[in-house]
Design a protein around this motif. Structure first.
Motif, PDB file in Angstrom:
ATOM      1  N   ARG A 379       0.816  -1.219   0.000  1.00 48.63           N
ATOM      2  CA  ARG A 379       0.000   0.000   0.000  1.00 48.63           C
ATOM      3  C   ARG A 379       0.847   1.266   0.000  1.00 48.63           C
ATOM      4  O   ARG A 379       0.494   2.260  -0.623  1.00 48.63           O
ATOM      5  N   ARG A 380       1.971   1.226   0.668  1.00 54.67           N
ATOM      6  CA  ARG A 380       2.798   2.425   0.834  1.00 54.67           C
ATOM      7  C   ARG A 380       3.353   2.954  -0.484  1.00 54.67           C
ATOM      8  O   ARG A 380       3.768   4.114  -0.565  1.00 54.67           O
ATOM      9  N   ARG A 381       3.386   2.129  -1.526  1.00 52.83           N
ATOM     10  CA  ARG A 381       3.944   2.568  -2.803  1.00 52.83           C
ATOM     11  C   ARG A 381       2.879   3.035  -3.786  1.00 52.83           C
ATOM     12  O   ARG A 381       3.210   3.569  -4.851  1.00 52.83           O
ATOM     13  N   LEU A 382       1.613   2.844  -3.467  1.00 49.45           N
ATOM     14  CA  LEU A 382       0.531   3.157  -4.407  1.00 49.45           C
ATOM     15  C   LEU A 382       0.063   4.605  -4.256  1.00 49.45           C
ATOM     16  O   LEU A 382      -0.207   5.073  -3.152  1.00 49.45           O
ATOM     17  N   ARG A 383      -0.018   5.296  -5.375  1.00 48.70           N
ATOM     18  CA  ARG A 383      -0.579   6.653  -5.417  1.00 48.70           C
ATOM     19  C   ARG A 383      -1.766   6.615  -6.373  1.00 48.70           C
ATOM     20  O   ARG A 383      -1.588   6.391  -7.574  1.00 48.70           O
ATOM     21  N   ALA A 384      -2.966   6.815  -5.789  1.00 48.20           N
ATOM     22  CA  ALA A 384      -4.165   6.499  -6.570  1.00 48.20           C
ATOM     23  C   ALA A 384      -5.322   7.454  -6.352  1.00 48.20           C
ATOM     24  O   ALA A 384      -6.410   7.206  -6.863  1.00 48.20           O
ATOM     25  N   TRP A 385      -5.128   8.542  -5.621  1.00 53.93           N
ATOM     26  CA  TRP A 385      -6.273   9.339  -5.178  1.00 53.93           C
ATOM     27  C   TRP A 385      -6.754  10.351  -6.202  1.00 53.93           C
ATOM     28  O   TRP A 385      -7.790  10.972  -6.024  1.00 53.93           O
ATOM     29  N   GLN A 386      -6.025  10.581  -7.312  1.00 54.94           N
ATOM     30  CA  GLN A 386      -6.527  11.514  -8.326  1.00 54.94           C
ATOM     31  C   GLN A 386      -6.227  10.965  -9.732  1.00 54.94           C
ATOM     32  O   GLN A 386      -5.462  11.545 -10.492  1.00 54.94           O
ATOM     33  N   PRO A 387      -6.871   9.839 -10.073  1.00 56.61           N
ATOM     34  CA  PRO A 387      -6.578   9.202 -11.363  1.00 56.61           C
ATOM     35  C   PRO A 387      -6.975  10.038 -12.578  1.00 56.61           C
ATOM     36  O   PRO A 387      -6.392   9.885 -13.648  1.00 56.61           O
ATOM     37  N   PHE A 388      -7.980  10.919 -12.424  1.00 53.88           N
ATOM     38  CA  PHE A 388      -8.419  11.730 -13.559  1.00 53.88           C
ATOM     39  C   PHE A 388      -7.519  12.940 -13.787  1.00 53.88           C
ATOM     40  O   PHE A 388      -7.318  13.358 -14.924  1.00 53.88           O
ATOM     41  N   GLU A 389      -7.000  13.527 -12.719  1.00 54.41           N
ATOM     42  CA  GLU A 389      -6.341  14.825 -12.823  1.00 54.41           C
ATOM     43  C   GLU A 389      -4.823  14.782 -12.786  1.00 54.41           C
ATOM     44  O   GLU A 389      -4.170  15.778 -13.114  1.00 54.41           O
ATOM     45  N   ALA A 390      -4.219  13.669 -12.356  1.00 49.82           N
ATOM     46  CA  ALA A 390      -2.786  13.654 -12.067  1.00 49.82           C
ATOM     47  C   ALA A 390      -1.939  14.103 -13.251  1.00 49.82           C
ATOM     48  O   ALA A 390      -1.004  14.903 -13.095  1.00 49.82           O
ATOM     49  N   VAL A 391      -2.237  13.616 -14.455  1.00 50.16           N
ATOM     50  CA  VAL A 391      -1.416  13.947 -15.621  1.00 50.16           C
ATOM     51  C   VAL A 391      -1.538  15.428 -15.970  1.00 50.16           C
ATOM     52  O   VAL A 391      -0.533  16.101 -16.238  1.00 50.16           O
ATOM     53  N   ALA A 392      -2.750  15.954 -15.950  1.00 52.78           N
ATOM     54  CA  ALA A 392      -2.938  17.385 -16.257  1.00 52.78           C
ATOM     55  C   ALA A 392      -2.272  18.257 -15.199  1.00 52.78           C
ATOM     56  O   ALA A 392      -1.626  19.260 -15.522  1.00 52.78           O
ATOM     57  N   TYR A 393      -2.433  17.893 -13.921  1.00 58.31           N
ATOM     58  CA  TYR A 393      -1.788  18.651 -12.852  1.00 58.31           C
ATOM     59  C   TYR A 393      -0.269  18.661 -13.028  1.00 58.31           C
ATOM     60  O   TYR A 393       0.396  19.690 -12.890  1.00 58.31           O
ATOM     61  N   GLY A 394       0.285  17.469 -13.307  1.00 56.08           N
ATOM     62  CA  GLY A 394       1.738  17.382 -13.462  1.00 56.08           C
ATOM     63  C   GLY A 394       2.244  18.181 -14.640  1.00 56.08           C
ATOM     64  O   GLY A 394       3.325  18.782 -14.582  1.00 56.08           O
ATOM     65  N   ALA A 395       1.486  18.196 -15.737  1.00 57.56           N
ATOM     66  CA  ALA A 395       1.884  18.988 -16.900  1.00 57.56           C
ATOM     67  C   ALA A 395       1.914  20.479 -16.557  1.00 57.56           C
ATOM     68  O   ALA A 395       2.785  21.217 -17.029  1.00 57.56           O
ATOM     69  N   ALA A 396       0.968  20.922 -15.723  1.00 57.40           N
ATOM     70  CA  ALA A 396       0.966  22.330 -15.297  1.00 57.40           C
ATOM     71  C   ALA A 396       2.173  22.629 -14.418  1.00 57.40           C
ATOM     72  O   ALA A 396       2.757  23.714 -14.502  1.00 57.40           O
ATOM     73  N   CYS A 397       2.546  21.677 -13.557  1.00 54.72           N
ATOM     74  CA  CYS A 397       3.765  21.845 -12.750  1.00 54.72           C
ATOM     75  C   CYS A 397       4.981  21.993 -13.651  1.00 54.72           C
ATOM     76  O   CYS A 397       5.848  22.852 -13.437  1.00 54.72           O
ATOM     77  N   PHE A 398       5.060  21.140 -14.664  1.00 54.50           N
ATOM     78  CA  PHE A 398       6.181  21.198 -15.606  1.00 54.50           C
ATOM     79  C   PHE A 398       6.181  22.527 -16.354  1.00 54.50           C
ATOM     80  O   PHE A 398       7.228  23.146 -16.549  1.00 54.50           O
ATOM     81  N   ALA A 399       5.001  22.979 -16.769  1.00 49.59           N
ATOM     82  CA  ALA A 399       4.906  24.242 -17.501  1.00 49.59           C
ATOM     83  C   ALA A 399       5.379  25.413 -16.663  1.00 49.59           C
ATOM     84  O   ALA A 399       5.917  26.391 -17.190  1.00 49.59           O
ATOM     85  N   ALA A 400       5.170  25.324 -15.341  1.00 46.97           N
ATOM     86  CA  ALA A 400       5.576  26.406 -14.439  1.00 46.97           C
ATOM     87  C   ALA A 400       6.970  26.184 -13.872  1.00 46.97           C
ATOM     88  O   ALA A 400       7.384  26.881 -12.940  1.00 46.97           O
ATOM     89  N   ASP A 401       7.702  25.197 -14.422  1.00 48.15           N
ATOM     90  CA  ASP A 401       9.065  24.880 -13.966  1.00 48.15           C
ATOM     91  C   ASP A 401       9.106  24.542 -12.480  1.00 48.15           C
ATOM     92  O   ASP A 401      10.004  24.954 -11.754  1.00 48.15           O
ATOM     93  N   ARG A 402       8.102  23.761 -12.040  1.00 46.56           N
ATOM     94  CA  ARG A 402       8.060  23.313 -10.647  1.00 46.56           C
ATOM     95  C   ARG A 402       8.420  21.820 -10.556  1.00 46.56           C
ATOM     96  O   ARG A 402       7.811  21.069  -9.820  1.00 46.56           O
ATOM     97  N   VAL A 403       9.412  21.400 -11.323  1.00 42.77           N
ATOM     98  CA  VAL A 403       9.794  19.988 -11.388  1.00 42.77           C
ATOM     99  C   VAL A 403      10.422  19.524 -10.094  1.00 42.77           C
ATOM    100  O   VAL A 403      10.196  18.400  -9.643  1.00 42.77           O
TER     101      VAL A 403
END
Length: 560
Positions: A379-403
């Motif tokens: 369980r400790r390795r699973l990240r599953a709480w935002q399956p719909f938004e995770a990719v879009a959120y991460g792309a916005a982080c990348f766009a804002a240079d928050r890597v």
């Protein structure tokens, strides 16, 4: 607002941007084209935009002028198509020749493939994609006031370089000056808050409407800065939520004594099939959280259901147990297990080297998926709480240079104690959500009195550490209980909190010598908790009676 990003999906697309004031990404709400403008049900992914296009058959003068390339790069004139929810609504009763339900698969492999016809003219996948993106940019400008000139677009690691070239050229024709790409595994990792300042081996399980993809990647700081992941192995199946809907429909039609409507039959039957598949999807999603649901449509050729006296007057019941059986009979989890086995074998990487397992796509919420992954990877390795938004959120982080964002703890973590007078269970939070780590070893430090259960002298010091998921200001998230069943926390109809014991099988933190008497209410132990760089909750325990250290910074459980 900075850092605009687009997760261009096969079934749905999401637009996100970085919110400087909040210091976090957020989805852009486009009510005119999103799935559910006032929707709050998380399974409907209300703010996502269906990747569908309905081209206008008789465009006016301004519409035709707006399609002229020199004008299209500088101005948005007229309308060329309806996209998103309006496109689906225009074709709810019948699929018109000018309707493109999805274009991404063809754009990846055959951009010149004809997907629609308008006034006798063929419309290729490339043209459908350009029309969708054009109308999406128009809607963003209309609703937010921003004419985008820079954009980050997510890209599947399974896509060829030609796909990126197609998307980049389309966006440049629409006036964007800078287009960057980020691999979907990198975006998912950023969206789930992983720290990419060091190398990580990450498994991405992406199960959407049409496909099941399992990808094992190595993420590095250098690769993350360029938006790229090193693919170690990948495996895909054309099995997803849409296939499950078909299995449910076939199962319910068998119960009703009717044949499931086929895709190639007459127009009326095709319409029924489409409506019934939509109803099958609804009861499938209802069964995620409820024990049972009701299938409301009568199959063609069936006048009554369940002994009802009038046509259409009876309905079919559908339960979570039945959904589990349908998945088992059709081998859904066998497909997933085979994909996991093949990917790990291809990569030659032991399972314990995988640091994180990221769940992406709505079909990862199907019964059995989380328990299978939990049993295999913990369980400790699973990240599953935002399956719909995770990719879009991460792309916005990348766009804002928050890597290189610092990791933080997602849930509250507490230990179980009991009220001395009433015996009621209480949870004492030792690591609150949002905590940045690593912390000091004595991040939480208190003196405690042993429980002395049943009034007997206590010889073993035990603490059960729990993961506590709480509702947060009306927002919602998905969580799984100890049995692997899905729950909704927060939002409309969601629960207030979910508590899952993590070390109930081995809660011992030391032996007490001599045993602690139940009549002695003085603190016997000094306990300190911290979180190390690997996200382990560490404990230091000192026996105050004899000044003996029972443990020092020893790992207890790993936190999310």
């Amino acid at each position: 607002m900075t850092g605009w990003a687009l997760d261009l999906g096969t079934t749905n697309s999401g637009v996100a941007r970085w919110d400087d004031a909040r210091g976090q990404p957020q989805l852009v709400d486009l009510p005119a084209i999103c799935r559910k403008p006032a929707g709050r049900e998380p399974l409907e992914a209300p703010r996502l935009i269906p990747s569908a296009v309905h081209l206008i058959e008789n465009p006016g003068l301004f519409d035709r002028l707006g399609a002229w390339p020199p004008v299209a790069r500088r101005f948005f004139l007229g309308r060329q198509a309806y996209i998103g929810r309006p496109a689906l609504e225009h074709n709810y009763g019948v699929a018109r020749a000018s309707f493109v339900p999805t274009f991404k698969p063809a754009l990846s492999s055959e951009p010149l493939l004809t997907l629609a016809r308008v006034g006798g003219r063929s419309v290729t996948a490339r043209e459908a994609a350009q029309t969708f993106l054009r109308e999406l940019l128009v809607e963003i400008k209309r609703h937010t006031g921003h004419r985008l000139r820079e954009l980050v677009v997510t890209s599947p690691v399974t896509a060829f370089e030609s796909y990126r070239a197609e998307v980049q050229e389309i966006l440049r024709r629409l006036g964007l000056r800078r287009v960057r790409f980020v691999d979907e595994p990198v975006a998912a990792a950023l969206g789930y808050g992983l720290n990419l300042t060091e190398d990580r081996t990450v498994l991405v399980v992406d199960i959407g409407g049409g496909t099941m993809h399992v990808v094992l990647v190595r993420l590095s700081p250098q690769g993350a800065m360029s938006g790229q992941a090193l693919v170690l192995a990948k495996r895909g199946h054309t099995v997803g939520g849409n296939a499950v809907d078909g299995w449910i429909l076939a199962d319910l039609c068998r119960e009703a004594g009717a044949a499931a409507p086929a895709e190639g039959d007459d127009e009326g039957t095709r319409l029924w099939r489409r409506l019934m598949l939509s109803e099958a999807c609804r009861v499938k999603e209802a069964a995620f959280f409820h024990d049972s649901a009701t299938f409301l449509l009568t199959p063609p050729g069936v006048n009554t259901l369940d002994g009802a006296g009038t046509p259409g007057g009876g309905y079919l019941g559908f339960s979570r147990e039945r959904l589990t059986r349908v998945l088992e009979e059709n081998g859904f989890l066998r497909y997933l297990t085979a994909a996991l086995d093949e990917v790990i074998e291809q990569a030659g990487v032991p399972s314990d080297v995988i640091s994180d397992v990221l769940l992406v796509g709505g079909s990862t919420l199907l019964p059995g998926v989380f328990p299978l992954l939990e049993a295999r990877f913990e369980r400790r390795r699973l990240r599953a709480w935002q399956p719909f938004e995770a990719v879009a959120y991460g792309a916005a982080c990348f766009a804002a240079d928050r890597v290189a964002a610092v990791d933080f703890i997602v849930h509250d973590y507490a230990f179980v104690t009991h009220d001395a007078k009433t015996g009621a269970t209480q949870h004492v939070v030792i690591v609150p959500r949002g905590t940045r780590f690593p912390t000091k070893p004595d991040f939480w430090k208190r003196q405690l009195v042993p429980t002395c259960a049943l009034g007997e002298p206590e010889t073993i010091f035990k603490l059960v550490v729990c993961e506590v998921s709480r509702a947060d200001g009306g927002a919602r998230k998905f969580v799984w209980d100890a049995a692997g069943d899905l729950h909704k926390i927060g939002g409309e109809g969601g629960e207030g909190e979910m508590v899952v014991p993590l070390n109930a099988a081995s809660p011992m933190l030391g032996y007490l010598d001599p045993p602690h008497s139940p009549r002695d209410r003085r603190p016997r132990l000094e306990v300190a908790f911290g979180v190390n760089r690997e996200r382990w909750l560490t404990a230091t325990v000192r026996d105050l009676l004899n000044q003996r250290e029972l443990m020092r910074e020893e790992p207890v459980v790993r936190l999310l």
